[in-house]
Write an enzyme that holds these catalytic residues in place. Structure first.
Site, PDB file in Angstrom:
ATOM      1  N   ASP A  38      88.355 -45.014  59.054  1.00  0.00           N
ATOM      2  CA  ASP A  38      86.902 -44.931  59.002  1.00  0.00           C
ATOM      3  C   ASP A  38      86.336 -45.174  60.410  1.00  0.00           C
ATOM      4  O   ASP A  38      86.820 -44.577  61.378  1.00  0.00           O
ATOM      5  CB  ASP A  38      86.344 -45.925  57.977  1.00  0.00           C
ATOM      6  CG  ASP A  38      84.890 -45.652  57.625  1.00  0.00           C
ATOM      7  OD1 ASP A  38      84.653 -44.813  56.746  1.00  0.00           O
ATOM      8  OD2 ASP A  38      83.997 -46.270  58.222  1.00  0.00           O
ATOM      9  N   TYR A  87      75.941 -46.641  62.233  1.00  0.00           N
ATOM     10  CA  TYR A  87      75.775 -45.206  62.010  1.00  0.00           C
ATOM     11  C   TYR A  87      74.687 -44.645  62.923  1.00  0.00           C
ATOM     12  O   TYR A  87      74.838 -43.553  63.489  1.00  0.00           O
ATOM     13  CB  TYR A  87      75.412 -44.947  60.544  1.00  0.00           C
ATOM     14  CG  TYR A  87      76.582 -45.107  59.615  1.00  0.00           C
ATOM     15  CD1 TYR A  87      77.361 -44.013  59.241  1.00  0.00           C
ATOM     16  CD2 TYR A  87      76.939 -46.354  59.113  1.00  0.00           C
ATOM     17  CE1 TYR A  87      78.448 -44.154  58.403  1.00  0.00           C
ATOM     18  CE2 TYR A  87      78.023 -46.516  58.274  1.00  0.00           C
ATOM     19  CZ  TYR A  87      78.770 -45.405  57.919  1.00  0.00           C
ATOM     20  OH  TYR A  87      79.859 -45.560  57.089  1.00  0.00           O
ATOM     21  N   HIS A 104      90.721 -42.963  51.013  1.00  0.00           N
ATOM     22  CA  HIS A 104      90.057 -43.430  52.220  1.00  0.00           C
ATOM     23  C   HIS A 104      90.472 -44.833  52.648  1.00  0.00           C
ATOM     24  O   HIS A 104      90.495 -45.136  53.833  1.00  0.00           O
ATOM     25  CB  HIS A 104      88.542 -43.384  51.990  1.00  0.00           C
ATOM     26  CG  HIS A 104      87.729 -43.706  53.196  1.00  0.00           C
ATOM     27  ND1 HIS A 104      87.741 -42.928  54.335  1.00  0.00           N
ATOM     28  CD2 HIS A 104      86.872 -44.735  53.452  1.00  0.00           C
ATOM     29  CE1 HIS A 104      86.920 -43.448  55.234  1.00  0.00           C
ATOM     30  NE2 HIS A 104      86.385 -44.546  54.726  1.00  0.00           N
TER      31      HIS A 104
END
Length: 366
Positions: free
Chosen positions: A141, A274, A326
């Site tokens: 990630d 982000y 993930h």
């Protein structure tokens, strides 16, 4: 606010929670199912959080092997340093059959109990401060993106090799005519077709969170900071949909959520990465030239052909798995560790890449 007051406030908020209605037979079509969130909320009310989440930080777990390889483990969102818990004893294990590692499980700034960053290069500076002037990394990630940046910036002199379970290659383009022509003429395998479909699903049906968190994280932050049930539903959806039929126990889910609810900076702080790194991910900079290892799991969010990765990276180890998603360190810890060990094992291109540290104890008869 003291830990006791935080617990009291949490239980009060959970007691007063108001739930939305739900369409019949909706299941996961519209997001986290109502029945799941109600069950988890009830469990959270009764859970002895202090016993299961002791409030302390742990920087490093050393192997007993003298020549263990320093490895920085870097997590992502909605994960935390807790993701290392299953792979930590495996990586630090000392045997004659495989290399061993000194593991630094970084908690990203703004996540869990870490403070916000004050200067750039915090991860590299942490390794140097711990006495590891030369080291390797593993990440998924955001951890994969961050360690890639580190490989570009510190690769060679300090960072000797990197491994990721979210390899994101650059697609072929007309900038490289031969590569693009090869892409057009080479048929995809069954696995590659499945990977493309998984990537399409994520980009069309699973990426709404990214748009919100990378554009207006503050607005979303009010809801996640004020409502524990809102935070639970927001993250629980990702835990389930981003894995490959992994069974999440209720207590495991609540541990992940609690690490965000009780984080030092609050749940909203973890969203800002982000926004802050959006420009950087659009321009990833030069490709690292140091040795790279890649583990491909079929239910990762972005699964693109490995041939694309080899075109622009110094891939010395590559592994393709039949299952897994993930959160590889949680879903498939043995497989992920096996890959990392193989990458640095005797006979591999990355063996002994950290000077004086092979991962094998030179003081023990083998």
């Amino acid at each position: 606010m003291s830990p006791t007051r935080k617990l009291t406030a949490l239980r009060a908020k959970l007691q007063l929670a108001t739930f939305p209605d739900e369409l019949e037979n909706a299941q996961w079509k519209f997001g986290s199912p109502l029945a799941d969130i109600k069950r988890l909320t009830e469990r959270w009310k009764k859970r002895a959080i202090n016993e299961e989440l002791p409030m302390f930080t742990r920087d490093i777990d050393k192997s007993e092997t003298v020549d263990a390889i320093p490895l920085l483990f870097c997590h992502g969102w909605p994960g935390s340093f807790f993701e290392v818990i299953k792979i930590l004893p495996l990586l630090t294990a000392s045997t004659a059959e495989h290399p061993s590692f000194h593991v630094v499980a970084l908690s990203l700034p703004g996540f869990s109990f870490s403070e916000a960053p004050h200067k750039q290069g915090f991860a590299h500076k942490l390794m140097v401060a711990l006495g590891y002037n030369e080291y390797v990394t593993q990440g998924g990630d955001w951890g994969g993106i961050i360690t890639r940046k580190m490989a570009s910036t510190y690769g060679g002199r300090h960072l000797k090799a990197w491994h990721t379970n979210i390899p994101i290659p650059e697609p072929p383009s007309w900038k490289s005519p031969l590569s693009f022509l090869s892409f057009l003429l080479t048929p995809w395998s069954i696995e590659e077709k499945a990977g493309i479909e998984r990537t399409k699903w994520f980009r069309t049906q699973g990426q709404g969170y990214y748009t919100q968190q990378s554009t207006q994280p503050q607005t979303l932050g009010y809801s996640l900071t004020d409502s524990p049930v809102g935070l639970l539903a927001w993250i629980y959806e990702k835990l389930v949909l981003w894995t490959d039929n992994y069974y999440w126990s209720d207590d495991e889910v609540l541990t992940w959520i609690s690490l965000y609810w009780f984080s030092r900076a609050g749940p909203a702080a973890s969203l800002r990465i982000y926004f802050e790194l959006r420009a950087d991910t659009e321009d990833m900079g030069r490709n690292p030239t140091i040795p790279m290892g890649a583990s491909f799991f079929p239910k990762e969010l972005i699964v693109l052909p490995a041939a694309w990765l080899r075109k622009s990276n110094n891939v010395v180890f590559e592994s393709h798995h039949k299952t897994g998603g993930h959160f590889a360190a949680t879903e498939r810890p043995e497989e992920l560790v096996r890959d990392v060990r193989k990458m640095f094992a005797k006979g591999s291109p990355a063996f002994g890449i950290v000077p004086g540290r092979t991962g094998y104890d030179s003081h023990v008869q083998q």
